[in-house]
Design a protein around this motif. Structure first.
Motif, short mmCIF file in Angstrom:
data_model
loop_
_atom_site.label_atom_id
_atom_site.label_comp_id
_atom_site.label_asym_id
_atom_site.label_seq_id
_atom_site.Cartn_x
_atom_site.Cartn_y
_atom_site.Cartn_z
N LYS A 56 -5.88 -2.20 12.67
CA LYS A 56 -6.12 -1.06 13.81
C LYS A 56 -7.49 -1.57 14.61
CE LYS A 56 -7.60 2.89 12.50
NZ LYS A 56 -7.19 4.26 11.86
N GLY A 109 -11.11 -1.64 15.60
CA GLY A 109 -12.29 -1.28 15.03
C GLY A 109 -12.29 -1.75 13.43
N SER A 110 -11.28 -2.48 12.92
CA SER A 110 -11.30 -2.54 11.44
C SER A 110 -11.80 -3.96 11.09
CB SER A 110 -9.85 -2.60 10.93
OG SER A 110 -9.26 -1.49 11.45
N GLY A 111 -12.34 -4.62 12.05
CA GLY A 111 -12.71 -6.02 12.00
C GLY A 111 -11.97 -7.24 12.26
N LYS A 112 -10.96 -7.19 13.22
CA LYS A 112 -10.21 -8.24 13.62
C LYS A 112 -10.83 -9.39 14.20
CE LYS A 112 -7.36 -6.41 16.33
NZ LYS A 112 -7.97 -4.85 16.26
N SER A 113 -11.74 -8.99 15.26
CA SER A 113 -12.49 -10.10 15.77
C SER A 113 -13.48 -10.83 14.86
CB SER A 113 -13.17 -9.38 17.09
OG SER A 113 -11.90 -8.85 17.88
N TYR A 114 -14.23 -9.79 14.27
CA TYR A 114 -15.26 -10.34 13.22
C TYR A 114 -14.51 -11.45 12.30
CZ TYR A 114 -19.13 -9.98 9.99
OH TYR A 114 -20.20 -10.28 9.13
N GLU A 159 -15.18 -11.65 23.76
CA GLU A 159 -15.95 -11.43 22.35
C GLU A 159 -16.21 -12.64 21.57
OE1 GLU A 159 -14.02 -7.79 20.00
OE2 GLU A 159 -12.28 -9.13 20.90
N ILE A 161 -14.10 -1.40 5.78
CA ILE A 161 -14.59 -2.58 6.71
C ILE A 161 -15.03 -3.71 5.67
CG2 ILE A 161 -16.08 -3.41 8.30
CD1 ILE A 161 -15.37 -1.21 10.15
N GLY A 162 -14.52 -4.91 6.04
CA GLY A 162 -15.21 -6.08 5.30
C GLY A 162 -14.15 -6.51 4.15
N ILE A 195 -14.59 -10.41 3.02
CA ILE A 195 -14.75 -11.28 3.77
C ILE A 195 -15.98 -11.46 3.94
CG2 ILE A 195 -14.90 -11.26 6.44
CD1 ILE A 195 -12.03 -11.55 4.99
N ASP A 213 -22.11 -11.63 16.32
CA ASP A 213 -21.08 -10.78 16.06
C ASP A 213 -20.77 -10.45 17.66
OD1 ASP A 213 -18.84 -8.98 16.05
OD2 ASP A 213 -20.10 -7.69 14.62
N GLY A 233 -18.28 -8.64 18.87
CA GLY A 233 -17.40 -7.32 19.05
C GLY A 233 -18.21 -6.14 18.68
N ALA A 234 -19.44 -6.20 17.82
CA ALA A 234 -20.24 -5.00 17.78
C ALA A 234 -20.21 -4.29 18.91
CB ALA A 234 -21.58 -5.34 17.55
N SER A 235 -19.92 -2.93 18.41
CA SER A 235 -19.78 -1.71 19.74
C SER A 235 -20.95 -1.72 20.33
CB SER A 235 -19.29 -0.60 18.89
OG SER A 235 -18.60 -0.66 17.82
N1 LIG Z 1 -16.88 -8.08 7.50
C1 LIG Z 1 -17.54 -7.28 7.92
N2 LIG Z 1 -19.05 -7.40 7.70
C2 LIG Z 1 -19.54 -6.76 8.52
N3 LIG Z 1 -19.34 -5.89 9.71
C3 LIG Z 1 -18.12 -6.21 10.01
C4 LIG Z 1 -17.22 -6.93 9.39
N4 LIG Z 1 -15.73 -6.59 9.98
C5 LIG Z 1 -16.28 -5.81 11.01
N5 LIG Z 1 -17.52 -5.49 11.06
C6 LIG Z 1 -18.04 -4.86 11.99
O1 LIG Z 1 -17.03 -3.73 12.29
C7 LIG Z 1 -16.96 -3.31 13.67
C8 LIG Z 1 -15.69 -3.69 14.29
O2 LIG Z 1 -15.16 -4.83 13.98
P1 LIG Z 1 -14.44 -5.74 15.20
O3 LIG Z 1 -14.10 -7.02 14.72
O4 LIG Z 1 -14.94 -5.50 16.67
O5 LIG Z 1 -13.05 -4.94 15.08
P2 LIG Z 1 -11.65 -5.09 15.80
O6 LIG Z 1 -11.70 -6.36 16.56
O7 LIG Z 1 -10.53 -5.08 14.79
O8 LIG Z 1 -11.48 -4.00 16.95
C9 LIG Z 1 -17.87 -4.27 14.32
O9 LIG Z 1 -19.06 -3.67 14.62
C10 LIG Z 1 -18.18 -5.26 13.40
O10 LIG Z 1 -19.48 -5.66 13.48
#
Ligand SMILES: Nc1ncnc2c1ncn2[C@@H]1O[C@H](COP(=O)(O)OP(=O)(O)O)[C@@H](O)[C@H]1O
Ligand SMILES: [Mg+2]
Length: 495
Positions: free
Chosen positions: A170, A172-177, A201, A462-463, A480, A487, A489-491
């Motif tokens: 979903k 904000g769960s870290g897909k792009s990260y 991103e 997350i992570g 991960i 990063d 995708g950071a908000s």
């Molecule tokens: N493995 C991780 N370690 C640290 N921060 C993470 C990790 N995965 C995601 N985040 C943080 O969580 C937030 C959402 O991640 P994002 O990749 O943008 O989500 P999505 O693409 O699913 O919407 C970002 O601020 C990102 O920095």
């Protein structure tokens, strides 16, 4: 709890070379599931080693733990009245048998049951690695560590490239990260890639990030020398090279959709007539010539069409010489197609054109083997409603592997991505998902996922990710690793 651990009474010879004792099998013992008492604190998900009479050391995982007690309703009432009540309890673990490697290195499940009264130990690192297929070499993509263990998880790059990848979670769960982590690893191994990036991103992969935790042995690094950015809209995406296409093979409907114009019959007919005539007289023509043609012929009712065409022309998508595919696909390099600021219909056109060209050129071996990543893939290959790029995504998903064209599907709505595409992704990285439809879509497309794991998906912090495929013998929970790069995708903070 004293005496629960039957170790003194056990008759069997202890010929294990394993670690600390977890418990002893009891009751009816099968080949794929067994129960044991638990005499040491152990967490759900822990890997254990069980001895089998013929198979030797077998790996298992504690899937669930329960505390059985003799507290009856009567005893509970006595307790509530403040009486002293003696409570007997024991901890039971349900162990899922993963298997062992045979002489040929194949994963096997014992063909006859384990024994009751057998000791179960915490599994040693080597057994975990061997059975789960966690090779400790540099040839894989280092994604993170097995949850709760200091064991790196490396995915087989060829398996990702040939059999497609999906990253599902979903928002904000870290897909792009996490996709960023995968792409860093691919760049390190000089895999050729094209990334469709609707939100811009990914260009941050060029810049080194700040690594805060270093348990993972990750150092900041930028990949600027490997990345080229293209965009249909370089005015907004500074630093990107202009991505444009020739007017060749345009179809009236496609054109009308791109212009967000009515696809009513009169428009289609007018365009068709003009385009056929131009083609007959000139063979090759561009959008300016099409506009000129309409202006010269001053037919009624085409003034709005002319305005639409002029607006489209200004966007710069079409040029007399389009961007060459061999500029976009360069061996061992990565191109990011930034679609930020590009309207959805134009995005659809760009993605369709690009994906089709990649597939056709790969078929003829005119470009090197590559992986095409698509963020927000539900927009390019939706489950419902056919759009311009639907077909090419299905084709790449089903035939891409034959021609060395891998697909990376990233989406927050697994249920909204074409099942024909999703089901072809043999490596899955799943982060937190809560939508029941998406969970069902994941359940039906991930092999070897257990009920416990689907429960787990809804609670993943997350992570943490559940990873399946990629050379792993069964789905694993992985911490991960941190990003080497910034990063993207950071908000963005509003205040
Ligand atoms: N493995 C991780 N370690 C640290 N921060 C993470 C990790 N995965 C995601 N985040 C943080 O969580 C937030 C959402 O991640 P994002 O990749 O943008 O989500 P999505 O693409 O699913 O919407 C970002 O601020 C990102 O920095
Ligand atoms: Mg994202």
């Amino acid at each position: 709890m004293d005496g629960m651990c039957l170790t003194e009474h056990i008759q069997r010879k202890d010929d294990s070379n394993g670690g600390e004792l977890v418990g002893i099998t009891y009751g009816d013992v099968g080949t794929t599931m067994l129960q044991c008492n638990i005499c040491t604190p152990v967490d759900r998900g822990e890997y254990v080693m069980i001895q089998h009479p013929t198979a030797g050391n077998v790996l298992g995982r504690v899937d669930s733990i329960e505390r059985r007690t003799n507290v009856s309703i009567e005893k509970a009432m006595e307790l509530s009245e403040g009486k002293d009540v003696e409570i007997e309890e024991s901890m039971i673990g349900h162990v899922h048998v993963i298997g062992y490697r045979d002489q040929r290195g194949l994963l096997q499940i014992p063909s006859n049951p384990f024994r009751a009264g057998e000791k179960i130990y915490f599994a040693e690192e080597k057994l975990i690695r061997d059975v789960l297929g966690l090779k400790n070499d540099d040839t894989g993509a280092y994604i993170g560590k097995l949850k709760g263990h200091n064991i790196p998880v490396r995915l087989n790059i060829n398996s990702i490239a040939q059999k497609h990848l999906s990253v599902l979670a979903k928002t904000g769960s870290g897909k792009s990260y996490t996709t960023g982590v995968v792409i860093e690893e691919m760049m390190k191994h000089e895999v050729t890639m094209v990334i469709l990036d609707p939100h811009g991103e990914y260009p941050s992969l060029a810049r080194p990030g700040k690594v805060s935790s270093n348990d993972f042995g990750v150092n900041p690094r930028g990949y600027g020398d490997m990345i080229t950015e293209f965009s249909p809209n370089p005015e907004i995406n500074q630093g990107a090279r202009r991505l444009s296409f020739t007017f060749k093979n345009m179809r009236p409907i496609e054109l009308l959709r791109m212009m967000n114009a009515s696809t009513r019959k009169s428009n289609v007919v007018a365009l068709e007539a003009a385009m056929t005539r131009l083609e007959a007289s000139k063979g090759f023509y561009d959008i300016q010539e099409l506009i000129m043609h309409f202006k010269r012929n001053e037919e009624d009712d085409v003034s709005s069409l002319i305005r639409n065409l002029e607006d489209l022309e200004k966007k710069g998508i079409f040029a007399s010489t389009g961007t060459r595919m061999d500029e976009i696909v360069r061996k061992g390099k990565t191109s990011i197609i930034t679609l930020k600021g590009t309207p959805p219909d134009v995005q659809g056109f760009v993605v369709n054109r690009l994906a089709t060209a990649l597939f056709e050129l790969r078929k003829r071996n005119k470009i090197p083997p590559l992986i095409l990543f698509a963020e927000e893939a539900h927009n390019f290959c939706p489950q419902q409603g056919k759009i311009e790029s639907s077909e090419i995504f299905q084709t790449i998903a089903s035939e891409g592997r034959k021609f060395g064209l891998g697909l990376g599907i990233i989406t927050q709505r697994a249920a909204k991505v074409d099942k024909n595409v999703l089901s072809q992704c043999n490596t899955q990285i799943i982060l937190k998902v809560t939508n029941p439809n998406d969970i069902r879509a994941i359940e039906s497309s991930v092999e070897g996922i257990t009920k416990d794991m689907t429960e787990e998906i809804q609670r993943l912090p997350i992570g943490e990710a559940i990873i399946s495929g990629g050379g792993l013998s069964e789905p694993l929970i992985v911490d991960i690793r941190p990003r080497e790069t910034q990063d993207g995708g950071a908000s963005i903070k509003v205040v």
